[in-house]
Design a protein around this motif. Structure first.
Motif, PDB file in Angstrom:
ATOM      1  N   LEU A 178       2.220  12.353 -35.373  1.00 56.87           N
ATOM      2  CA  LEU A 178       2.812  11.870 -36.620  1.00 56.87           C
ATOM      3  C   LEU A 178       3.215  13.027 -37.535  1.00 56.87           C
ATOM      4  O   LEU A 178       4.262  12.966 -38.196  1.00 56.87           O
ATOM      5  N   LEU A 179       2.400  14.070 -37.571  1.00 57.98           N
ATOM      6  CA  LEU A 179       2.751  15.243 -38.379  1.00 57.98           C
ATOM      7  C   LEU A 179       4.023  15.910 -37.865  1.00 57.98           C
ATOM      8  O   LEU A 179       4.887  16.319 -38.650  1.00 57.98           O
ATOM      9  N   LYS A 180       4.128  16.007 -36.544  1.00 59.61           N
ATOM     10  CA  LYS A 180       5.328  16.599 -35.951  1.00 59.61           C
ATOM     11  C   LYS A 180       6.558  15.742 -36.265  1.00 59.61           C
ATOM     12  O   LYS A 180       7.625  16.265 -36.597  1.00 59.61           O
ATOM     13  N   THR A 181       6.384  14.415 -36.157  1.00 60.67           N
ATOM     14  CA  THR A 181       7.487  13.506 -36.476  1.00 60.67           C
ATOM     15  C   THR A 181       7.898  13.652 -37.933  1.00 60.67           C
ATOM     16  O   THR A 181       9.097  13.653 -38.270  1.00 60.67           O
ATOM     17  N   LYS A 182       6.917  13.776 -38.828  1.00 62.05           N
ATOM     18  CA  LYS A 182       7.215  13.944 -40.253  1.00 62.05           C
ATOM     19  C   LYS A 182       8.016  15.216 -40.496  1.00 62.05           C
ATOM     20  O   LYS A 182       8.995  15.212 -41.261  1.00 62.05           O
ATOM     21  N   LEU A 183       7.611  16.311 -39.854  1.00 62.49           N
ATOM     22  CA  LEU A 183       8.337  17.575 -40.008  1.00 62.49           C
ATOM     23  C   LEU A 183       9.772  17.460 -39.496  1.00 62.49           C
ATOM     24  O   LEU A 183      10.708  17.987 -40.108  1.00 62.49           O
ATOM     25  N   LYS A 190     -16.434   9.710 -29.863  1.00 62.34           N
ATOM     26  CA  LYS A 190     -15.782  10.989 -29.602  1.00 62.34           C
ATOM     27  C   LYS A 190     -14.429  10.791 -28.925  1.00 62.34           C
ATOM     28  O   LYS A 190     -13.449  11.470 -29.238  1.00 62.34           O
ATOM     29  N   LYS A 191     -14.375   9.842 -27.983  1.00 62.19           N
ATOM     30  CA  LYS A 191     -13.111   9.544 -27.319  1.00 62.19           C
ATOM     31  C   LYS A 191     -12.093   8.988 -28.312  1.00 62.19           C
ATOM     32  O   LYS A 191     -10.922   9.355 -28.285  1.00 62.19           O
ATOM     33  N   MET A 192     -12.567   8.093 -29.202  1.00 63.39           N
ATOM     34  CA  MET A 192     -11.670   7.512 -30.200  1.00 63.39           C
ATOM     35  C   MET A 192     -11.151   8.582 -31.158  1.00 63.39           C
ATOM     36  O   MET A 192      -9.959   8.603 -31.502  1.00 63.39           O
ATOM     37  N   ILE A 193     -12.038   9.486 -31.588  1.00 62.93           N
ATOM     38  CA  ILE A 193     -11.632  10.556 -32.498  1.00 62.93           C
ATOM     39  C   ILE A 193     -10.605  11.459 -31.837  1.00 62.93           C
ATOM     40  O   ILE A 193      -9.621  11.881 -32.461  1.00 62.93           O
ATOM     41  N   ILE A 213      -4.882  13.252 -31.599  1.00 63.24           N
ATOM     42  CA  ILE A 213      -3.619  13.414 -30.881  1.00 63.24           C
ATOM     43  C   ILE A 213      -2.503  12.639 -31.590  1.00 63.24           C
ATOM     44  O   ILE A 213      -1.382  13.145 -31.785  1.00 63.24           O
ATOM     45  N   GLU A 214      -2.812  11.394 -31.995  1.00 60.91           N
ATOM     46  CA  GLU A 214      -1.824  10.584 -32.699  1.00 60.91           C
ATOM     47  C   GLU A 214      -1.458  11.207 -34.043  1.00 60.91           C
ATOM     48  O   GLU A 214      -0.294  11.170 -34.457  1.00 60.91           O
ATOM     49  N   ASN A 215      -2.459  11.775 -34.717  1.00 56.10           N
ATOM     50  CA  ASN A 215      -2.201  12.419 -36.008  1.00 56.10           C
ATOM     51  C   ASN A 215      -1.274  13.620 -35.840  1.00 56.10           C
ATOM     52  O   ASN A 215      -0.345  13.824 -36.654  1.00 56.10           O
TER      53      ASN A 215
END
Length: 210
Positions: A183-188, A170-173, A178-180
């Protein structure tokens, strides 16, 4: 009318007096996790103090030191005087747990106490799971046969491993989510910058044509 005896206190840790270590360790794990899952993480993973260069690192050190002290307090309160003397010099909760495992866990295995792996691979467990078989041969009750309490201890051990791994996953997910998002924000942001550059290029071409 049925009468029931009083069970263990949920406020005090189980007492270990040098016998039945596997049973005590399972109950103690549940007791510690019921107090705080981070306490069990400190016992299982241990901790090392980071260099105190920044306020954030100092704060993390203080938090881990407090968790270690709480975990040690619970463990030491669950030992009788004789066992306490053997681990009283330990400075970390992880050290206490590992030393108890070395001193008493291995002794139980030498005495023939079944491990979780042995129970799962035994023909007795296969016989218990095969509920549709109407007859049980007398050969089933050999050196691999275990009592209900022993099978229950094995199940408790497996369940504890499941709870621990589930907490870690659960901690890893949560970290991956958060990282995902980052990355989505960076892509935008890149896409927006790309559109701006395209518009600037079109304006530049139009100016050159004129």
């Amino acid at each position: 009318m049925a009468r029931f005896e009083e069970g263990r206190s949920i406020l005090c840790p189980p007492l270990f007096e040098g016998e039945a270590y596997s049973q005590w360790s399972n109950v103690m794990k549940y007791f510690i996790q019921a107090q705080d899952f981070e306490l069990w993480d400190i016992i299982e993973e241990g901790y090392t103090e980071a260099p105190k260069k920044k306020k954030k690192q100092m704060s993390e050190n203080d938090t881990k030191a407090k968790l270690n002290s709480r975990a040690m307090h619970i463990l030491l309160c669950g030992l009788n005087e004789e066992v306490f003397k053997k681990v009283s010099t330990c400075k970390r909760a992880k050290e206490i747990w590992e030393k108890l495992e070395r001193l008493y866990g291995k002794e139980e295995k030498k005495d023939g106490a079944p491990s979780c792996a042995n129970l799962l691979s035994s023909s007795k467990v296969d016989g218990v799971l095969a509920l549709n078989e109407p007859e049980v041969s007398s050969n089933s009750y050999d050196s691999n046969s275990y009592s209900f309490d022993e099978l229950q201890d094995a199940f408790d051990e497996l369940y504890l491993e499941f709870v621990t791994m589930n907490s870690k996953f659960k901690k890893m997910i949560s970290k991956l989510e958060i990282e995902n998002d980052f990355l989505l924000k960076t892509k935008l942001d890149f896409e927006n910058q790309n559109e701006i550059l395209k518009n600037d290029l079109e304006i530049s071409k139009s100016s050159n044509d004129v």
